[in-house]
Design an enzyme around this catalytic site. Structure first.
Site, PDB file in Angstrom:
ATOM      1  CE  LYS A   1      -7.159   0.819   3.162  1.00 55.78           C
ATOM      2  NZ  LYS A   1      -6.257   0.360   4.249  1.00 55.78           N
ATOM      3  N   GLY A   2      -8.401  -4.060   4.511  1.00 53.27           N
ATOM      4  CA  GLY A   2      -9.369  -4.645   5.430  1.00 53.27           C
ATOM      5  C   GLY A   2      -8.834  -5.831   6.209  1.00 53.27           C
TER       6      GLY A   2
ATOM      7  CE  LYS B   1       1.452  -5.473   4.035  1.00 52.30           C
ATOM      8  NZ  LYS B   1       1.094  -4.265   4.739  1.00 52.30           N
TER       9      LYS B   1
ATOM     10  N   GLY C   1      -7.276  -5.636   8.748  1.00 55.96           N
ATOM     11  CA  GLY C   1      -7.583  -5.290  10.138  1.00 55.96           C
ATOM     12  C   GLY C   1      -9.074  -5.082  10.374  1.00 55.96           C
TER      13      GLY C   1
ATOM     14  CD  GLU D   1      -8.672   0.873   6.751  1.00 54.01           C
ATOM     15  OE1 GLU D   1      -7.900   0.621   7.670  1.00 54.01           O
ATOM     16  OE2 GLU D   1      -8.800   0.136   5.758  1.00 54.01           O
TER      17      GLU D   1
ATOM     18  CB  SER E   1       1.475  -2.767  11.827  1.00 59.16           C
ATOM     19  OG  SER E   1       1.556  -3.285  10.521  1.00 59.16           O
TER      20      SER E   1
ATOM     21  CG  ASP F   1      -5.344   3.149   5.549  1.00 58.95           C
ATOM     22  OD1 ASP F   1      -4.594   2.558   6.360  1.00 58.95           O
ATOM     23  OD2 ASP F   1      -6.551   2.890   5.444  1.00 58.95           O
ATOM     24  N   GLY F   2      -2.303   2.350   5.048  1.00 60.78           N
ATOM     25  CA  GLY F   2      -1.576   1.187   4.556  1.00 60.78           C
ATOM     26  C   GLY F   2      -2.452   0.382   3.613  1.00 60.78           C
ATOM     27  CB  ALA F   3      -2.608  -1.283   0.904  1.00 64.35           C
TER      28      ALA F   3
HETATM   29  C1  5RP Z   1      -6.903  -2.300   8.000  1.00 68.36           C
HETATM   30  C2  5RP Z   1      -6.169  -2.113   6.725  1.00 68.36           C
HETATM   31  C3  5RP Z   1      -4.707  -1.911   6.785  1.00 68.36           C
HETATM   32  O1  5RP Z   1      -4.377  -0.763   6.075  1.00 68.36           O
HETATM   33  C4  5RP Z   1      -4.028  -3.077   6.153  1.00 68.36           C
HETATM   34  O2  5RP Z   1      -4.467  -4.262   6.808  1.00 68.36           O
HETATM   35  C5  5RP Z   1      -2.503  -2.967   6.229  1.00 68.36           C
HETATM   36  O3  5RP Z   1      -2.088  -3.114   7.541  1.00 68.36           O
HETATM   37  P1  5RP Z   1      -0.560  -3.152   7.974  1.00 68.36           P
HETATM   38  O4  5RP Z   1      -0.028  -1.770   7.780  1.00 68.36           O
HETATM   39  O5  5RP Z   1      -0.602  -3.602   9.399  1.00 68.36           O
HETATM   40  O6  5RP Z   1       0.143  -4.155   7.100  1.00 68.36           O
HETATM   41  O7  5RP Z   1      -6.725  -2.126   5.661  1.00 68.36           O
HETATM   42  O8  5RP Z   1      -8.256  -2.534   7.778  1.00 68.36           O
END
Ligand code: 5RP
Length: 222
Positions: free
Chosen positions: A97-98, A124, A100, A106, A33, A84-86
């Site tokens: 991560k992961g 986070k 999602g 990634e 997201s 990328d997010g985390a």
């Molecule tokens: C997906 C990930 C995302 O980076 C992680 O889940 C963070 O997601 P978000 O930005 O929705 O909090 O690792 O596999």
């Protein structure tokens, strides 16, 4: 009083990352997201993008909806930047991560990139990794075998039933592992046959974290 909601924090972190996309940038785009905000903003720096590689089918679709053409990693070669997010990030910029289920692709893009920028909201940030369950992608045939090995390492394992990754595999979520030596744990989990990839990003951690809190943005690393 300046106070951002979680969604505003995600958007602010994504917006702050735009300044790091310098032409000609071969960019890897993460999933989730927070990255969704980044994708919406990417058209603003379209002229700086030499090529774009997606870390999941969902991200590829979102990029295309925003008129950003995607390429395969093999056609691009190494990347200049991965954003990328985390799910969790510690002071050493090690991550889980992961959430999602996209951590395998990634991690491939993160490792292929010269620079990795993590964009996260303040929730986070952790002192110690491990509150968020560690996702482990497994070959379906090996689900039970890998689960028993992870349990022997001290983990409580749950199959994320119904989730199939973009590579056609399954996810185990593991709670309760001791992650104080995260890089060592990451390597150890990878030794289990049937594990495709685990969601620890400690061997390839972020170079820079852009963290948005309710009060504003902080940047850690370089
Ligand atoms: C997906 C990930 C995302 O980076 C992680 O889940 C963070 O997601 P978000 O930005 O929705 O909090 O690792 O596999």
């Amino acid at each position: 009083m300046f106070s951002m909601s979680i969604e505003e924090q995600k958007q602010a972190a994504a917006h702050a990352a735009l300044a790091h996309i310098q032409a000609p940038c071969r960019l890897g785009v993460g999933s989730g997201s927070t990255v969704k905000h980044l994708i919406t903003l990417l058209p603003q720096v379209k002229n700086n993008l030499a090529s774009v590689v997606a870390s999941s089918e969902t991200t590829a679709r979102l990029l295309e909806q925003n008129n950003i053409r995607t390429s395969t990693l093999d056609s691009v070669g190494d990347l200049d930047l991965y954003i990328d997010g985390a799910d969790e990030i510690d002071d050493n910029l090690q991550m889980i991560k992961g959430g999602g289920g996209a951590h395998t692709w990634e991690k491939i893009l993160a490792c292929a990139a010269r620079r990795f920028i993590a964009i996260v909201d303040g929730s986070k940030q952790v002192k110690r990794l491990g509150r968020f369950p560690l996702p482990v992608e497994v070959i379906p045939l090996a689900r039970g075998y890998v689960a028993r090995k992870l349990a022997a390492m001290g983990g409580t394992v749950e199959w994320r039933e119904g989730t199939v990754t973009d590579s056609g595999n399954w996810i185990l979520d593991v709670r309760g592992l001791e992650l104080t030596a995260a890089a060592e744990q990451e390597r150890q989990i990878q030794q289990i046959v049937g594990v495709v990839e685990n969601g620890l990003f400690a061997v390839r951690r972020a170079d820079l974290a852009i963290i948005a809190t309710p009060d504003g943005i902080t940047q850690h690393g370089g």
